[in-house]
Write an enzyme that holds these catalytic residues in place. Structure first.
Site, PDB file in Angstrom:
ATOM      1  N   GLU A 172     -36.746 -27.056 -24.843  1.00 60.99           N
ATOM      2  CA  GLU A 172     -36.214 -26.726 -23.321  1.00 60.99           C
ATOM      3  C   GLU A 172     -37.162 -26.450 -22.375  1.00 60.99           C
ATOM      4  O   GLU A 172     -37.489 -25.196 -22.074  1.00 60.99           O
ATOM      5  CB  GLU A 172     -35.461 -25.416 -23.659  1.00 60.99           C
ATOM      6  CG  GLU A 172     -34.323 -25.681 -24.460  1.00 60.99           C
ATOM      7  CD  GLU A 172     -33.512 -24.319 -24.726  1.00 60.99           C
ATOM      8  OE1 GLU A 172     -33.928 -23.140 -24.038  1.00 60.99           O
ATOM      9  OE2 GLU A 172     -32.347 -24.118 -25.385  1.00 60.99           O
ATOM     10  N   GLU A 369     -29.692 -27.145 -31.238  1.00 57.48           N
ATOM     11  CA  GLU A 369     -29.174 -25.593 -31.387  1.00 57.48           C
ATOM     12  C   GLU A 369     -27.878 -25.695 -30.697  1.00 57.48           C
ATOM     13  O   GLU A 369     -27.415 -26.186 -29.673  1.00 57.48           O
ATOM     14  CB  GLU A 369     -30.045 -24.756 -30.202  1.00 57.48           C
ATOM     15  CG  GLU A 369     -31.485 -24.668 -30.728  1.00 57.48           C
ATOM     16  CD  GLU A 369     -32.311 -23.750 -29.714  1.00 57.48           C
ATOM     17  OE1 GLU A 369     -31.641 -23.185 -29.109  1.00 57.48           O
ATOM     18  OE2 GLU A 369     -33.563 -23.849 -29.812  1.00 57.48           O
TER      19      GLU A 369
END
Length: 470
Positions: A172, A369
């Site tokens: 991220e 995720e």
């Protein structure tokens, strides 16, 4: 998109691999042991007012000392894969120079334990814990950090490349660049304009540099994990649609376009105005950034609804990189997790299908995720009956199945997270784990969601075996 309630165990293609995930600073603890240096999160946590209740990752889940217990939980769960991250300051305490042997030895033990349990490791090189010494020299705002990351990558690859077959460069980078350098809610906790955009570019450059180091080490499959957002206009107005397009560049295109189209977003000037200064870009950077990948990691939790709104800072030169004239609008009439995030499973399908259409030729996708934070109040026997989390996982797996049927090439899925852990600026009161952690005693207690996921994986493996034997 109206959908009926999926079956208790949605059936997905049997080639799909399943796992769960953690991150070093959130679970390891041992922050000052065996030669580990300070990271930006160690310093951020000690800055008053930054983290709820002044909590830190100093102990976290004590995974550093209890990793064998956690590997046993993974084996009981029955996962194919376990995604973890390596702590850069545990390997290079100052972000440069000779590696720390104790740090490398820890990851030796973890990887060997996973393989002995029949679990394939998936290694993330950077999950936000930049060595503080590099931050003191400019951090991700400066080009040199990308080169240091390449050297660090080579060290880890040399040590673990014979046993780890799947490598993720960054987790991220949107959060590292913009939540950390523009919103200020993550380390290093600044509110910048050009600095945040420079950080975004240098993170991408670090990724490309790491890909080069990993290819040179011949380690197996290489990818990156992004957190693209499914962005929805609050109304059908032209202004709200334009707001979504600006936000799409901030959240998604800044990463996807250089990685997968070989170009920077064509609307940068419209989004950032005077901040869109390309002085930190050098000819040849796109070639480095766009090196071919074996997979794309996608993290997904919730959609975002937006509307057009005035800039919060009237002076363009003083705006942060996230002040792009948009405002988030709450979702109504849907359940929200304890993070305040709306639960809209169909948006998971829509995001994946949209990415597949916008970027033809994307590499295969791993959902690296997906999960939910819930209240998780134990009963008198200490059991956590987390029905809402089970519903969330089931509904999102069903949504994933619809994306696969629509043609999206998905190869794996990871629940976030194996353990309750340090949830960044929220400290320890947001619980994502399949396993409850008693933070006083550090005991592990599998929740109902753990048992549900284990049953799901048992059925999935049974179907896989039947198909293999047919």
């Amino acid at each position: 998109m109206a959908t009926s309630r999926p079956p208790h165990h949605p059936e997905l293609p049997t080639h799909l691999l399943f796992g769960t995930a953690t991150a070093a600073y959130q679970v390891e603890g041992a922050a000052q042991e065996d030669g580990r240096g300070p990271s930006i999160w160690d310093i951020y946590c000690r800055t008053p007012g930054r983290v709820a209740r002044g909590e830190t990752g100093d102990v976290a889940c004590d995974h550093y000392h209890r990793h064998a217990e956690d590997v046993a939980l993974l084996a009981d769960l029955g996962v194919d894969l376990y995604r973890f991250s390596v702590s850069w300051p545990r390997i290079q305490p100052t972000g440069r120079g000779r590696p720390n042997p104790e740090g490398l030895a820890f990851y030796d033990r973890l990887v060997d334990g996973l393989l002995a349990a029949g679990i394939d490791p998936v290694l993330t090189l950077y999950h936000w814990d930049l060595p503080q010494a590099l931050e003191d020299e400019g951090g991700w705002r400066v080009r040199d950090t990308a080169h240091r990351f390449g050297e660090y990558t080579a060290i880890v690859a040399e040590r673990l490349g014979d046993r780890v077959d799947r490598w993720i460069t960054l987790n991220e980078p949107f959060c590292s660049a913009f939540v950390g350098h523009a919103v200020g809610r993550h380390a290093p906790g600044t509110r910048e304009g050009r600095g945040a955009l420079a950080a975004a570019h240098h993170l991408l450059l670090a990724h490309g540099t790491a890909v080069g180091a990993l290819r040179a080490a011949d380690v197996g499959e290489v990818g990156i994990t992004l957190n693209p957002d499914h962005l929805v206009p609050a109304t059908g107005s032209e202004a709200d649609h334009a707001a979504v397009e600006r936000a799409r560049t901030l959240h998604n295109r800044t990463w996807f376009d250089p990685l997968f189209t070989g170009a920077y977003p064509d609307n940068e000037k419209e989004v950032w105005g005077e901040l869109a200064d390309a002085s930190f870009r050098v000819e040849g950077d796109l070639d480095t950034i766009g090196r071919p990948l074996d997979f794309l990691g996608v993290n997904f939790y919730r959609p975002i609804k937006l509307r057009d709104a005035p800039h919060t800072e009237p002076d363009p030169a003083r705006r942060t990189a996230v002040d792009i004239g948009v405002e988030q609008v709450p979702y109504e009439e849907v359940r929200h997790t304890t993070m305040g995030w709306p639960v809209v499973p169909e948006s998971f399908t829509e995001l994946l299908v949209d990415l597949d259409r916008r970027y033809p030729g994307l590499p295969p996708i791993l959902i690296t995720e997906n999960g939910s934070a819930e209240p998780d109040v134990p009963d008198a026997d200490g059991r956590v009956h987390d029905t809402d989390r089970v519903d969330y996982l089931r509904d999102h797996l069903a949504a994933l199945g619809r994306a696969i049927k629509a043609g999206v090439d998905v190869r794996g899925y990871f629940v976030w997270s194996l353990l309750d852990n340090f949830e960044w600026a929220f400290g320890y009161d947001r619980r994502f784990g399949l396993v409850r952690v008693d933070y006083d005693r550090l005991d592990r207690h599998p929740k109902d969601s753990f048992h549900w996921y284990r049953d799901y994986l048992t059925q999935h493996r049974s179907r896989r075996s039947r198909e293999a034997g047919a």
